[in-house]
Design a protein around this motif. Sequence first.
Motif, short mmCIF file in Angstrom:
data_model
loop_
_atom_site.label_atom_id
_atom_site.label_comp_id
_atom_site.label_asym_id
_atom_site.label_seq_id
_atom_site.Cartn_x
_atom_site.Cartn_y
_atom_site.Cartn_z
N LEU A 20 0.87 -1.18 0.00
CA LEU A 20 0.00 0.00 0.00
C LEU A 20 0.91 1.24 0.00
O LEU A 20 1.98 1.21 0.59
CB LEU A 20 -0.87 -0.02 1.26
CG LEU A 20 -2.15 0.82 1.24
CD1 LEU A 20 -3.14 0.25 0.24
CD2 LEU A 20 -2.78 0.84 2.64
N PRO A 21 0.51 2.32 -0.68
CA PRO A 21 1.33 3.53 -0.64
C PRO A 21 1.62 3.95 0.80
O PRO A 21 0.84 3.69 1.71
CB PRO A 21 0.46 4.56 -1.36
CG PRO A 21 -0.38 3.75 -2.29
CD PRO A 21 -0.67 2.48 -1.55
N ALA A 22 2.74 4.63 1.00
CA ALA A 22 3.14 5.08 2.33
C ALA A 22 2.10 6.04 2.90
O ALA A 22 1.35 6.68 2.16
CB ALA A 22 4.51 5.74 2.26
N GLU A 23 2.06 6.14 4.21
CA GLU A 23 1.09 7.02 4.87
C GLU A 23 1.13 8.44 4.31
O GLU A 23 0.09 9.04 4.03
CB GLU A 23 1.36 7.07 6.39
CG GLU A 23 0.84 5.88 7.15
CD GLU A 23 0.96 6.08 8.66
OE1 GLU A 23 1.60 7.08 9.08
OE2 GLU A 23 0.42 5.26 9.42
N ARG A 24 2.33 8.98 4.16
CA ARG A 24 2.43 10.37 3.69
C ARG A 24 1.90 10.53 2.28
O ARG A 24 1.32 11.57 1.93
CB ARG A 24 3.88 10.86 3.77
CG ARG A 24 4.87 10.09 2.92
CD ARG A 24 6.28 10.64 3.08
NE ARG A 24 7.25 9.90 2.29
CZ ARG A 24 7.83 8.77 2.69
NH1 ARG A 24 7.53 8.28 3.88
NH2 ARG A 24 8.70 8.15 1.91
N GLU A 25 2.04 9.49 1.45
CA GLU A 25 1.50 9.55 0.09
C GLU A 25 -0.03 9.54 0.13
O GLU A 25 -0.69 10.26 -0.62
CB GLU A 25 2.03 8.38 -0.74
CG GLU A 25 3.53 8.39 -0.97
CD GLU A 25 4.00 7.16 -1.72
OE1 GLU A 25 3.26 6.70 -2.61
OE2 GLU A 25 5.09 6.66 -1.41
N LEU A 26 -0.59 8.68 0.97
CA LEU A 26 -2.05 8.61 1.09
C LEU A 26 -2.61 9.90 1.68
O LEU A 26 -3.68 10.38 1.26
CB LEU A 26 -2.45 7.41 1.96
CG LEU A 26 -2.16 6.03 1.37
CD1 LEU A 26 -2.40 4.94 2.40
CD2 LEU A 26 -3.01 5.78 0.12
N MET A 27 -1.91 10.47 2.63
CA MET A 27 -2.34 11.74 3.22
C MET A 27 -2.39 12.84 2.16
O MET A 27 -3.35 13.61 2.09
CB MET A 27 -1.37 12.15 4.34
CG MET A 27 -1.48 11.27 5.59
SD MET A 27 -0.07 11.50 6.76
CE MET A 27 -0.27 13.25 7.17
N ALA A 28 -1.36 12.88 1.29
CA ALA A 28 -1.31 13.89 0.24
C ALA A 28 -2.37 13.63 -0.83
O ALA A 28 -3.03 14.56 -1.31
CB ALA A 28 0.09 13.92 -0.39
N GLU A 29 -2.55 12.35 -1.20
CA GLU A 29 -3.48 12.01 -2.28
C GLU A 29 -4.92 12.31 -1.88
O GLU A 29 -5.71 12.82 -2.70
CB GLU A 29 -3.35 10.53 -2.65
CG GLU A 29 -4.30 10.09 -3.75
CD GLU A 29 -4.12 8.62 -4.13
OE1 GLU A 29 -4.95 8.12 -4.92
OE2 GLU A 29 -3.17 7.98 -3.63
N TYR A 30 -5.28 12.03 -0.62
CA TYR A 30 -6.68 12.18 -0.20
C TYR A 30 -6.90 13.43 0.65
O TYR A 30 -8.04 13.72 1.02
CB TYR A 30 -7.12 10.93 0.58
CG TYR A 30 -7.26 9.72 -0.31
CD1 TYR A 30 -8.40 9.51 -1.08
CD2 TYR A 30 -6.23 8.79 -0.41
CE1 TYR A 30 -8.53 8.40 -1.90
CE2 TYR A 30 -6.34 7.67 -1.22
CZ TYR A 30 -7.49 7.48 -1.98
OH TYR A 30 -7.60 6.39 -2.79
N GLY A 31 -5.85 14.15 0.94
CA GLY A 31 -5.99 15.38 1.72
C GLY A 31 -6.50 15.14 3.12
O GLY A 31 -7.40 15.88 3.59
N VAL A 32 -5.98 14.12 3.78
CA VAL A 32 -6.45 13.78 5.12
C VAL A 32 -5.26 13.69 6.07
O VAL A 32 -4.10 13.68 5.66
CB VAL A 32 -7.21 12.43 5.13
CG1 VAL A 32 -8.48 12.54 4.29
CG2 VAL A 32 -6.32 11.31 4.63
N GLY A 33 -5.55 13.57 7.36
CA GLY A 33 -4.50 13.45 8.35
C GLY A 33 -4.08 12.01 8.59
O GLY A 33 -4.72 11.06 8.11
N ARG A 34 -3.03 11.85 9.38
CA ARG A 34 -2.49 10.51 9.65
C ARG A 34 -3.51 9.62 10.34
O ARG A 34 -3.61 8.42 10.05
CB ARG A 34 -1.24 10.66 10.52
CG ARG A 34 -0.42 9.37 10.66
CD ARG A 34 0.82 9.61 11.53
NE ARG A 34 1.63 10.70 10.98
CZ ARG A 34 2.55 10.53 10.02
NH1 ARG A 34 2.74 9.32 9.51
NH2 ARG A 34 3.23 11.56 9.58
N GLY A 35 -4.31 10.18 11.25
CA GLY A 35 -5.31 9.38 11.95
C GLY A 35 -6.34 8.79 11.01
O GLY A 35 -6.75 7.63 11.16
#
Length: 222
Positions: A20-35
């Motif tokens: 799965l893409p790294a957390e920071r990539e998913l955060m950037a792609e979906y515009g959401v926070g780490r939680g």
Amino acid sequence: MVIGIEADIASGKLGDGSFLPAERELMAEYGVGRGVVREAVARLASRGLIEARPRFRPVVRRPGLDAAFGALEGVVGHLLSAQAGVKNLYDTRVFLEAALARNAAIHARKDDVATLRSALEMNEAAIPDSEKFYSTDVGFHAVLYQITRNPVMPAVHKAFTAWLSPHWMRMPRSPERNRINFLSHREIYTAIIERDPDGAERALLNHLSAAWEYVRGTFEMP
């Protein structure tokens, strides 16, 4: 976010076994926070769509029957803790396997019979060793599910085994009891090779009914 990742898995954009893409990539792609990302990962893992382990990148697992039944494990575990929960699940297994025994007596091919005979022989050889006997017992019943040539059935058997095994492993075991179960398996096998669906169903029902009577006290069930 969960819907988007599910769509990527279903389309193959995220292939089975890929990270799965790294957390920071998913955060950037979906515009959401780490939680939010971590909650989404937990939900996907609960559905069997990814394999998540602490300190490791989540791995994509393309949806399959095993994953579907695996996702029910928590719910089933809760149901089994309820009064008569184990008996209800066991009765479901009995109902299904009675039909499978009839099916085998009518539709089993030569290779199916050979596989069932091999499973029976391994079951007999394991009588002195209760741990091996349990494994070969499971293997004998598994063949009945395989004979249908319906891919859902082996997955159902695997799920039944996983759900009931922790309870079944608590029952007293002995070579003498193992031999009784082997003889029951032999009766089922004999009815199948004689193309006797009524006999196969009857032998299966007698076997599993006797097995329940033997272990019911172990579970303190009514």
